[in-house]
Design a protein around this motif. Structure first.
Motif, PDB file in Angstrom:
ATOM      1  N   TRP A  43     -73.602  55.760  15.480  1.00 23.82           N
ATOM      2  CA  TRP A  43     -73.784  54.697  16.475  1.00 23.82           C
ATOM      3  C   TRP A  43     -72.530  54.538  17.326  1.00 23.82           C
ATOM      4  O   TRP A  43     -72.614  54.368  18.545  1.00 23.82           O
ATOM      5  N   ARG A  44     -71.345  54.590  16.677  1.00 24.67           N
ATOM      6  CA  ARG A  44     -70.102  54.490  17.448  1.00 24.67           C
ATOM      7  C   ARG A  44     -70.007  55.628  18.467  1.00 24.67           C
ATOM      8  O   ARG A  44     -69.599  55.414  19.610  1.00 24.67           O
ATOM      9  N   GLU A  47     -72.211  54.921  21.381  1.00 30.44           N
ATOM     10  CA  GLU A  47     -71.632  53.896  22.243  1.00 30.44           C
ATOM     11  C   GLU A  47     -70.365  54.388  22.953  1.00 30.44           C
ATOM     12  O   GLU A  47     -69.780  53.662  23.754  1.00 30.44           O
ATOM     13  N   LEU A  49     -67.485  55.131  21.463  1.00 28.05           N
ATOM     14  CA  LEU A  49     -66.316  54.503  20.852  1.00 28.05           C
ATOM     15  C   LEU A  49     -65.491  55.477  20.016  1.00 28.05           C
ATOM     16  O   LEU A  49     -64.587  55.060  19.306  1.00 28.05           O
ATOM     17  N   GLY A  50     -65.794  56.755  20.094  1.00 24.54           N
ATOM     18  CA  GLY A  50     -65.046  57.746  19.335  1.00 24.54           C
ATOM     19  C   GLY A  50     -63.807  58.221  20.071  1.00 24.54           C
ATOM     20  O   GLY A  50     -63.573  57.893  21.232  1.00 24.54           O
ATOM     21  N   ALA A 103     -65.847  59.955  15.568  1.00 24.28           N
ATOM     22  CA  ALA A 103     -66.128  58.523  15.461  1.00 24.28           C
ATOM     23  C   ALA A 103     -65.892  58.008  14.047  1.00 24.28           C
ATOM     24  O   ALA A 103     -66.440  56.989  13.652  1.00 24.28           O
TER      25      ALA A 103
END
Length: 160
Positions: A43-44, A47, A49-50, A103
């Protein structure tokens, strides 16, 4: 009935029992656990966010199943061996470089963009369905055994 046929039938019955009561629950639990553990990082990555970087494919014997090395964009972090999820449409070959992000979690990196979370959710659902099926079969068998026991006449019921 000959002995050989009886042995074959017993072996088949044992195989079915092992598959139902050992293999199915273990595999289902593994699907749930693996899916849950990988869902956060997936999920990261989805999004964005990694940590961005580059995945370099390493193949052996012509087989590129997403294994290789990942290096962060600033060159400070290097992961090896690491698996690439969300592989590009083009075939991987040794040395091919693909933008990817790390991530967290296990030794996996995710392509950009990443939709691997969908696979993780599917794994969890498949595992839960498998566990529910084992539970439903167990309950059904228990009820059937109880009904069979209750339908048998008790020879001591009317004895004085």
């Amino acid at each position: 009935m000959d002995v050989e046929r009886m042995v074959r039938e017993d072996n088949a019955r044992i195989g079915r029992a092992l598959a139902l009561w050992l293999l199915l629950p273990v595999m289902s639990a593994w699907f749930v656990i693996d899916g849950v553990l990988q869902l956060g990082p997936a999920w990261r990555a989805h999004e964005g966010l990694g940590t961005p970087g580059v995945f370099t494919a390493r193949c052996s014997h012509g087989d590129c199943l997403g294994g290789g090395t990942w290096t962060s964009g600033d060159g400070r972090i290097r992961l090896h061996p690491v698996r690439l999820y969300d592989e590009p449409d083009q075939r991987l070959h040794t040395g091919r470089r693909v933008p990817a992000q790390y991530a967290g979690g296990s030794g996996a990196v995710y392509g950009i963009p990443s939709n691997n979370y969908r696979s993780r959710i599917a794994n969890i659902l498949v595992g839960l369905i498998g566990l529910a099926a084992v539970g439903a079969i167990a309950v059904h068998r228990k009820r059937r055994e109880r009904a069979d026991r209750l339908s048998q006449p008790d020879p001591n019921r009317f004895r004085a």
